[in-house]
Design an enzyme around this catalytic site. Structure first.
Site, mmCIF file in Angstrom:
data_model
loop_
_atom_site.group_PDB
_atom_site.id
_atom_site.type_symbol
_atom_site.label_atom_id
_atom_site.label_comp_id
_atom_site.label_asym_id
_atom_site.label_seq_id
_atom_site.Cartn_x
_atom_site.Cartn_y
_atom_site.Cartn_z
ATOM 1 N N SER A 18 3.786 4.294 4.659
ATOM 2 C CA SER A 18 2.653 4.407 5.487
ATOM 3 C C SER A 18 1.382 3.407 5.470
ATOM 4 O O SER A 18 1.737 2.235 5.567
ATOM 5 C CB SER A 18 2.064 5.993 5.042
ATOM 6 N N HIS A 45 4.763 4.659 9.115
ATOM 7 C CA HIS A 45 3.850 5.729 9.816
ATOM 8 C C HIS A 45 2.902 4.514 10.928
ATOM 9 O O HIS A 45 2.380 3.728 10.413
ATOM 10 C CB HIS A 45 2.988 6.373 9.026
ATOM 11 N N ASP A 144 3.874 12.791 3.018
ATOM 12 C CA ASP A 144 5.238 13.019 3.775
ATOM 13 C C ASP A 144 6.293 11.962 2.925
ATOM 14 O O ASP A 144 5.850 10.954 2.489
ATOM 15 C CB ASP A 144 4.920 12.144 5.068
#
Lengths: 204, 291
Positions: A18, A45, A144
């Site tokens: 991310s 992400h 996540d």
């Protein structure tokens, strides 16, 4: 004479990353040789950013294509996943792997506030590759991927996490480490070498 | 004792693991659904189908997928819940604004030559996209000539779509999309805001017929000038994708247009040679006329 392990027990590597991902990925992917025998699926992400008529996805792909020996393409629906390729997950869709080793996409609502979600990819990837899968969590400001990585471990795959101290944002690696006992916690600079040794059978 | 007279203990050569048990449970569940309701999910892409079934399981507070089987067989309201979970989707008005802009520039300009225009929006879900379409048609002075069929296999989604009431918090995003899509007026002209909700104006609905249609088993129902089906084929396997695309081909008039989702393509389908590509990135295709 000791028998030489010529083939890796692993077929695929899934990477979830991310915030801070561009630098982290750039530290790893260009170091892998053209002959790297695994399929690598990268989920970074991001929102879909369009500038100069080019979507962010095209940018990521051309950015890594330039510096990587392995071939870099977008993960497209129905495409057969082949070893030696790096696939980049598109923005705005969840990316999944079917048991037939092809990609599929979904517009299920965000999972862990993320669309695409690392958990969704890791979960489906582990259902497909089982113990032949390596999962890797890098820098990020999200939780996540933690559950997905644990799922990979549960199906006897190998789990790797970037050493939080070496991460631009340590939240995601820390979150992954807190959820299960990961197999290896590695400084960013060592990850590419570790992977290369792993597929040559030097590491278990 | 000779080997032949000794009874051998039964040895299971393979003990099924949790994943294999779940695969069987899913197979049986889908059989029950097909038998009871004539909804066939067997040609759905398995990975997302499995996720959705597990999501439904979590929400229903049952212990395992097998427990869903008697529920779907004997409680139609449980099947409604299941169907809802199967259709939950991320949607917004003017999603991918550039697509609407291209539709306007390349397709609507051609549709203007027809006195009556039939449009099929297949898989309209909760309606955000069909209203986006109606707004664009209105601004091009075409809406009064249009009959839009907005269909879905989920009756609950259709009810939401028919009401055309959306959360007001989404409006700023929709307004931004509308502008990027080449909107010619003010987006606020098309809805009425009240108590945290925005209600789409009735005049946009007058030319839309909401109806139940299941792409897996239902047939053509009219000849179309334009078919829009975005992000539905992503859930189907190759066989079902080809069947649905063939249905679209049959439903289109000669030189009729087809719009797919931005990750869906005719490239690897059996219909590839029956269509010209009008806008590659926006997935706009036109049926080839052999006349």
């Amino acid at each position: 004479m000791m028998p030489v392990k010529s083939s890796s027990p692993y077929q695929a590597l899934v990477i979830g990353v991310s915030a801070g991902g561009l630098n982290a990925l750039h530290n790893i992917l260009p170091k892998l040789p053209k002959s790297f025998p695994l399929a690598i699926i990268v989920l970074q992400h991001r929102g879909e950013v369009v500038f100069d008529g080019t979507s962010h996805n095209d940018f990521l792909i051309s950015y890594f294509q330039k510096d990587c020996a392995m071939s870099v393409t977008e993960a497209t629906i129905g495409a057969e996943i082949k070893p030696g390729n790096i696939y980049i997950a598109p923005a705005k869709y969840h990316l999944l792997i079917e048991k037939t080793k092809v990609f599929s996409l979904s517009l299920e609502p965000p999972v862990n506030f993320a669309l695409p979600s690392i958990d969704v990819l890791f979960d489906s990837a582990s259902a497909c590759y089982k113990n032949q899968l390596i999962g890797l969590i890098l820098t990020g400001a999200s939780s996540d991927g933690s559950t997905g990585l644990k799922t990979i471990k549960g199906r006897a795959g190998l789990t790797l996490v970037q050493e939080p101290k070496t991460a631009e944002v340590d939240f995601m690696p820390k979150s992954a480490i807190s959820l299960h006992t990961v197999d290896h916690i590695l400084p960013l600079d060592d990850i590419a070498e570790f992977l290369c040794q792993l597929i040559q059978g030097d590491k278990e | 004792m000779t080997p032949s007279t000794q009874a051998k203990p039964q040895v299971y050569s393979h003990r099924p693991n949790e994943d294999e048990v779940m695969a069987l449970e899913i197979k049986l569940l889908l059989q029950a659904i097909a038998f009871r309701y004539d909804y066939d999910f067997s040609h759905y892409a398995q990975a997302s189908l499995t996720r959705r079934i597990n999501n439904c399981l979590k929400k229903s507070q049952l212990n395992n997928i097998a427990e869903m089987i008697p529920k779907v067989l004997h409680q139609p309201e449980f099947f409604e819940l299941f169907l809802k979970e199967m259709s939950v989707t991320v949607t917004e008005m003017f999603r991918d604004p550039k697509v609407f802009k291209e539709l306007r520039n390349k397709v609507f300009t051609q549709l203007k030559t027809y006195s009556r225009i039939n449009i099929w929006h297949a898989g309209c879900a909760t309606g955000e996209e069909v209203y986006s379409l109606a707004i664009m048609l209105k601004e091009e002075g075409l809406l009064h000539r249009c009959q839009i069929y907005a269909t879905d296999f989920n009756n609950q989604s259709l009810k939401v779509a028919e009401q055309g009431i959306y959360k007001a918090e989404k409006i700023s995003e929709y307004t931004h999309n509308y502008q990027l899509a080449g909107g010619k007026a003010s987006f606020a002209d098309y809805y009425q805001a009240k108590h945290g909700y925005a209600k789409i104006h009735n005049d946009l609905k007058e030319h839309i017929t909401f109806a139940h249609h299941n792409l897996i088993k239902d047939q053509c129902f009219a000849q179309m000038h334009l078919i829009i089906c975005r992000n539905v084929l992503i859930y189907f396997d190759k066989t079902l994708q080809n069947n649905v695309l063939s249905l679209f081909n049959q439903s289109l008039l000669h030189r009729g247009y087809l719009l797919l989702g931005d990750k869906e393509s005719l490239e690897f389908s059996k219909q590839k040679n029956n269509f010209d590509t009008i806008a590659k990135d926006q997935r706009i295709y036109q049926k080839i006329s052999y006349e």
